[in-house]
Design a protein around this motif. Structure first.
Motif, short mmCIF file in Angstrom:
data_model
loop_
_atom_site.label_atom_id
_atom_site.label_comp_id
_atom_site.label_asym_id
_atom_site.label_seq_id
_atom_site.Cartn_x
_atom_site.Cartn_y
_atom_site.Cartn_z
N GLU A 58 -10.81 1.05 17.51
CA GLU A 58 -10.65 2.51 17.49
C GLU A 58 -11.19 3.09 16.19
O GLU A 58 -10.98 2.55 15.12
CB GLU A 58 -9.18 2.88 17.66
N LYS A 59 -11.89 4.21 16.31
CA LYS A 59 -12.46 4.88 15.14
C LYS A 59 -11.49 5.90 14.58
O LYS A 59 -10.76 6.56 15.33
CB LYS A 59 -13.77 5.59 15.52
N SER A 60 -11.48 6.07 13.28
CA SER A 60 -10.73 7.18 12.67
C SER A 60 -11.57 7.73 11.53
O SER A 60 -12.46 7.06 11.02
CB SER A 60 -9.35 6.68 12.18
N PRO A 61 -11.29 8.99 11.14
CA PRO A 61 -12.13 9.60 10.10
C PRO A 61 -11.94 8.91 8.75
O PRO A 61 -10.90 8.28 8.51
CB PRO A 61 -11.64 11.05 10.04
N LEU A 62 -12.95 9.03 7.89
CA LEU A 62 -12.87 8.47 6.54
C LEU A 62 -11.69 9.08 5.80
O LEU A 62 -11.54 10.30 5.79
CB LEU A 62 -14.16 8.78 5.78
N GLY A 63 -10.88 8.25 5.22
CA GLY A 63 -9.72 8.73 4.49
C GLY A 63 -9.03 7.59 3.78
O GLY A 63 -9.41 6.42 3.97
N PRO A 64 -8.03 7.88 2.96
CA PRO A 64 -7.33 6.82 2.23
C PRO A 64 -6.27 6.14 3.09
O PRO A 64 -5.08 6.22 2.81
CB PRO A 64 -6.73 7.56 1.03
N VAL A 65 -6.72 5.52 4.14
CA VAL A 65 -5.82 4.79 5.05
C VAL A 65 -6.35 3.39 5.25
O VAL A 65 -7.55 3.15 5.13
CB VAL A 65 -5.70 5.50 6.43
N PHE A 66 -5.44 2.46 5.55
CA PHE A 66 -5.88 1.06 5.66
C PHE A 66 -5.45 0.39 6.94
O PHE A 66 -5.86 -0.73 7.24
CB PHE A 66 -5.40 0.26 4.44
N ALA A 67 -4.59 1.07 7.74
CA ALA A 67 -4.12 0.44 8.97
C ALA A 67 -4.38 1.38 10.15
O ALA A 67 -4.24 2.60 10.03
CB ALA A 67 -2.63 0.12 8.87
N CYS A 68 -4.75 0.80 11.28
CA CYS A 68 -5.07 1.55 12.49
C CYS A 68 -3.82 2.28 13.01
O CYS A 68 -2.74 1.68 13.10
CB CYS A 68 -5.60 0.58 13.55
N ALA A 69 -3.98 3.56 13.31
CA ALA A 69 -2.85 4.35 13.78
C ALA A 69 -2.36 3.86 15.15
O ALA A 69 -1.20 4.03 15.51
CB ALA A 69 -3.23 5.82 13.85
N SER A 70 -3.27 3.23 15.95
CA SER A 70 -2.88 2.78 17.29
C SER A 70 -2.24 1.40 17.26
O SER A 70 -1.19 1.18 17.86
CB SER A 70 -4.12 2.72 18.20
N CYS A 71 -2.88 0.44 16.56
CA CYS A 71 -2.42 -0.96 16.69
C CYS A 71 -2.04 -1.59 15.35
O CYS A 71 -1.74 -2.78 15.29
CB CYS A 71 -3.51 -1.79 17.39
#
Lengths: 434, 434
Positions: free
Chosen positions: A33-46
């Motif tokens: 799954e794709k997500s926008p560039l940002g300061p995140v490191f874990a997939c929101a879905s899985c």
């Protein structure tokens, strides 16, 4: 979770727009799954790990090769392939990379390698370890997301790399270490003038504390290079692959030996090689990737040998402290790559690590740290076992500098003799013969 | 005096012919008398110091500039201007040099420099000091003269540089140090596997012993990089001048601040700048050279301030041990150059040295050793005194790495706070504010 709830499609905590060059999105390595560039490191879905996905440059390999070769003598020559703005070389940073690829002919003779043996010597980086590469990319992400404080949890090398990079780039830094580190490492982490906080507890306690901090309002505006900036940070290791191939004359090596801590470096080197093939910058041909661990922390080697897909955590006990991650996050990906490419994952004892440090110093004049000793030790073991083919081109990655792990060799490294200042005493010591 | 009586016009101890590129002869710095290239360091007529004289390349600056710019990213790009064979880059050696010239904008702001402030960062060399440059040239001379053992007297940095270079280049090494050096330095000198001999005595005793050894048959076939190979060795420092000018876009800096140990480096940087002018590679314009010493070993600064031509020896007592030469051989030449160019020689206290180390780390993320602290400390002092003009382009030479002199900053460099792993403890420590 202050910094992670920001809408990164339009803006960042500081309200600037995100320009990270060819980086197009974050992509989950598990579900895709794709997500926008940002300061995140874990997939929101899985909850899988995120990595950077690119719009790679068009225009053909010749044009790209020319562009790279006319670039600066640092990782920024590869800016078109990294999550950094095109004008990155003009910004204040430590300009790591483009370290020497040493043709190690003396070592090759000693090990019986005839197909060409090379040491990629990353002790030549500004703070003398490959960490400068990954931190430099994290700094650009931190700039893009409007962070003002750079942070990390560390047992030494990374603390120094973050402190130095923050000083040059104009960030505040606040770095967390276990309170009982050796004084030398503390000095190296503190000298750059940022805040250095000793945590009363183990490295695991330090990590847990950092996760708490990221989730608290205190942590707003903080970029933890190896946590919320990890997807960008990790991409820095791709530059090792780019440089090795360019320095071989835009050729893939046949075999490459890489140390394993979290496993991230090995997976990103493979990613870099695949990109070069896809872009037509190197010929598409097979290569084998070998992973190196210390016996005292060998969860991935154990899984490889047992034929498992799952890595069972270990409690580390080895002198190779910079590789001592008992539960390596990228272990399963490392297993995939070693198996897919026909490579292997192997381990060596602490004694073999020290022997390999001395072997490299004696044959090539390169003084490596324990991680490099582990990598060369594994290379030697696999050559002797016939797993690495001595007739093929082989690259061994040296990730750091022996000055940082003097204790590993000190007990067995000293003067040949101590004498009075006289020719007679010199003769008596048996050193006069050439 | 075995190795010095060889007729070097035709052959060497090993019977090979001498090919040291553009090096044409040795020339006495006192009486100007020429002698053939060979392993000698003192003029046969007047005992003055010998230096290398060249047949510099013809063909005009444009051609030479193109040749240099298309060369390797090491000192070997300047092979046409050095006493080395044209094919030097293909021989096994450590390939030092072409280190970064850092545009130090943060430091400039702090010191009020508006004309451009640069740090030439030689901690990026293979063994992390400028010594790799001079040793690399000595190695080529040793090869040309058929020597098989590389040697030196040293208190640390040079021992490591010789050990490493000998390992790569395939020489035996035998290095002499005072027996009571710190363990860290001993390890760095010993790890490359050559012979390391502790001498029961002071550094002066070590030097005297080495002179005895050169004069004895035992020393036949031995190249002492800083004794019988000194005229070649010293030329390595010219490359600092070449690189600074090339990295400034083939421009001379207006002001350059250089540490003084023996004074050799400063005189050779001046020689290099003069060569570039003569060859038309840079515009002929005035530049000022400033020398830096520690107050605890400031014989040249004292002579400069007193207006003397003669340097009165001192007994060193300073933390800047790599600069602690109480009777610097090139002191009078340094005085000449500082006066001729309109520069100065100044000194700073040990406390100012430590402050300058921290200043450079905090502003630019460069961790320098005590010699670099001395140089920056003097630069700061001369800027504040109005002797160095802040409106002009200024280069500060950093000759080494802070990892080698950790003891200098350790007592005053540590964690900001040590806390339990809790957000409350972090808040209580007053570190939460950005």
């Amino acid at each position: 979770m202050a910094v992670q709830t920001v809408d990164n499609t339009t803006n960042t905590p500081a309200g600037t727009s995100v320009n990270l060059g060819p980086a197009a999105a974050l992509s989950c390595r598990e579900c895709g799954e794709k997500s926008p560039l940002g300061p995140v490191f874990a997939c929101a879905s899985c909850f899988g790990p995120l990595e950077v996905a690119y719009d790679l440059p068009e225009g053909g390999p010749e044009e790209l090769r020319r562009r790279i070769e006319s670039g600066p003598n640092s990782i920024w020559r590869y800016a078109p392939l990294l999550p950094v703005p095109a004008d990155v070389a003009g910004k204040p940073n430590l300009n790591p990379g483009f370290t020497e690829l040493v043709k190690a002919d003396n070592l090759a003779r000693e090990l019986g390698v005839t197909g060409g043996l090379y040491v990629k010597d990353d002790s030549g980086n500004p703070t003398h370890s490959f960490k400068d590469r990954v931190v430099a990319i994290a700094v650009e992400a931190a700039r893009a997301f409007g962070f003002t404080t750079l942070s990390c949890s560390s047992t030494g090398n990374l603390a120094g790399a973050v402190g130095a990079a923050a000083a040059r780039a104009g960030f505040r830094s606040c770095v967390f270490i276990p309170h009982d580190l050796e004084q030398g490492k503390v000095v190296m982490a503190a000298v750059y003038g940022g805040d250095l906080v000793g945590i009363e507890g183990t490295y695991d306690d330090v990590n847990r504390f950092c996760s708490e901090l990221i989730g608290d309002p205190i942590g707003e505006g903080w970029g933890f290079v190896n946590v919320n900036l990890r997807p960008y940070y990790a991409e820095g290791s791709k530059t090792l692959a780019y440089e090795i191939c360019e320095q071989l004359g835009w050729r893939l090596p046949d075999q490459i030996v890489i140390p394993i801590a979290s496993g991230s470096q090995l997976t990103k080197i493979d990613k870099g090689l695949q990109e070069l093939i896809k872009l037509g910058l190197v010929e598409d041909k097979p290569y084998k990737i070998f992973g190196a661990q210390a016996e005292g922390c060998s969860p991935v080697a154990a899984a490889f040998k047992a034929g498992h897909d799952v890595v069972r955590p270990q409690k580390p006990d080895t002198i190779a402290k910079s590789l001592a991650i008992g539960n390596p996050a990228d272990g399963p990906y490392v297993l995939d790559i070693a198996r897919r490419t026909g490579g292997a994952v192997e381990d060596v004892t602490d004694e073999q690590i020290v022997d390999a440090i001395k072997l490299l110093a004696r044959t090539e004049g390169i003084f490596t740290e324990t991680a490099g000793g582990t990598t060369l030790g594994v290379a030697k073991k696999l050559i002797e076992a016939g797993v690495i083919d001595p007739a093929l081109t082989t690259v061994v990655v040296n990730t750091g500098d022996g000055l940082k792990t003097l204790d590993a060799v000190a007990p067995t490294t000293g003067p040949t003799a101590t004498i009075r200042p006289s020719l007679d005493a010199f003769r008596a010591a048996g050193l006069a013969a050439d």
